[in-house]
Design a protein around this motif. Sequence first.
Motif, PDB file in Angstrom:
ATOM      1  N   LYS A  64       0.820  -1.220   0.000  1.00 57.63           N
ATOM      2  CA  LYS A  64       0.000   0.000   0.000  1.00 57.63           C
ATOM      3  C   LYS A  64       0.854   1.270   0.000  1.00 57.63           C
ATOM      4  CE  LYS A  64      -3.725  -2.477   0.667  1.00 57.63           C
ATOM      5  NZ  LYS A  64      -4.514  -2.907  -0.429  1.00 57.63           N
ATOM      6  N   ALA A  65       2.175   1.140   0.033  1.00 58.39           N
ATOM      7  CA  ALA A  65       3.073   2.292   0.127  1.00 58.39           C
ATOM      8  C   ALA A  65       3.388   2.877  -1.249  1.00 58.39           C
ATOM      9  CB  ALA A  65       4.363   1.887   0.819  1.00 58.39           C
ATOM     10  N   MET A  66       3.582   4.186  -1.293  1.00 58.07           N
ATOM     11  CA  MET A  66       3.984   4.886  -2.512  1.00 58.07           C
ATOM     12  C   MET A  66       5.478   5.210  -2.404  1.00 58.07           C
ATOM     13  SD  MET A  66       2.688   8.534  -4.049  1.00 58.07           S
ATOM     14  CE  MET A  66       3.488   9.518  -2.793  1.00 58.07           C
ATOM     15  N   PRO A  67       6.321   4.569  -3.222  1.00 57.06           N
ATOM     16  CA  PRO A  67       7.762   4.823  -3.152  1.00 57.06           C
ATOM     17  C   PRO A  67       8.102   6.246  -3.572  1.00 57.06           C
ATOM     18  CG  PRO A  67       7.277   2.889  -4.510  1.00 57.06           C
ATOM     19  CD  PRO A  67       5.984   3.563  -4.217  1.00 57.06           C
ATOM     20  N   VAL A  68       9.020   6.864  -2.845  1.00 58.33           N
ATOM     21  CA  VAL A  68       9.546   8.188  -3.181  1.00 58.33           C
ATOM     22  C   VAL A  68      11.032   8.198  -2.853  1.00 58.33           C
ATOM     23  CG1 VAL A  68       7.380   9.435  -2.807  1.00 58.33           C
ATOM     24  CG2 VAL A  68       8.949   9.150  -0.918  1.00 58.33           C
ATOM     25  N   GLU A  69      11.752   9.129  -3.440  1.00 57.37           N
ATOM     26  CA  GLU A  69      13.175   9.288  -3.129  1.00 57.37           C
ATOM     27  C   GLU A  69      13.395  10.724  -2.698  1.00 57.37           C
ATOM     28  OE1 GLU A  69      17.444   8.845  -5.318  1.00 57.37           O
ATOM     29  OE2 GLU A  69      15.894   7.361  -5.757  1.00 57.37           O
ATOM     30  N   LEU A  70      14.013  10.908  -1.533  1.00 60.57           N
ATOM     31  CA  LEU A  70      14.308  12.233  -1.000  1.00 60.57           C
ATOM     32  C   LEU A  70      15.793  12.352  -0.724  1.00 60.57           C
ATOM     33  CD1 LEU A  70      11.386  12.545   1.561  1.00 60.57           C
ATOM     34  CD2 LEU A  70      11.562  13.684  -0.651  1.00 60.57           C
ATOM     35  N   ASP A  71      16.450  13.257  -1.423  1.00 59.49           N
ATOM     36  CA  ASP A  71      17.890  13.477  -1.248  1.00 59.49           C
ATOM     37  C   ASP A  71      18.679  12.167  -1.326  1.00 59.49           C
ATOM     38  OD1 ASP A  71      17.433  16.225  -0.905  1.00 59.49           O
ATOM     39  OD2 ASP A  71      17.099  15.965   1.239  1.00 59.49           O
ATOM     40  N   GLY A  72      18.289  11.291  -2.248  1.00 57.63           N
ATOM     41  CA  GLY A  72      18.988  10.028  -2.447  1.00 57.63           C
ATOM     42  C   GLY A  72      18.559   8.910  -1.517  1.00 57.63           C
ATOM     43  N   LEU A  73      17.678   9.185  -0.571  1.00 53.76           N
ATOM     44  CA  LEU A  73      17.207   8.168   0.373  1.00 53.76           C
ATOM     45  C   LEU A  73      15.901   7.583  -0.149  1.00 53.76           C
ATOM     46  CD1 LEU A  73      17.486   6.753   3.150  1.00 53.76           C
ATOM     47  CD2 LEU A  73      16.171   8.663   4.105  1.00 53.76           C
TER      48      LEU A  73
END
Length: 88
Positions: A64-73
């Motif tokens: 159910k999670a939406m993947p995102v990338e923040l500052d390479g994390l």
Amino acid sequence: MRVLGNNVLVTQAEAETTTAGGIILQNDISSGNKPAVVISYGNGERVTEMQLVVENKVFLDWSKAMPVELDGLKCAVIDCEHIKLIIE
């Protein structure tokens, strides 16, 4: 960055074999059931009721999670209703 509503921002955590309370966790956790660490959360009513704290470890429904990338994390945004367990 600001997390909205009842959403929680998490990143995948290393699996532990026991909790602070001494509960032994299953050693062969499948890839879909790995723990996560809370990075941030919204100020929605359901999140407030859960009493989440940044750096809490949680188990959630990764599907159910939406993947995102923040500052390479690599992170994920998920509605708090899909968090199944908080490890304090």
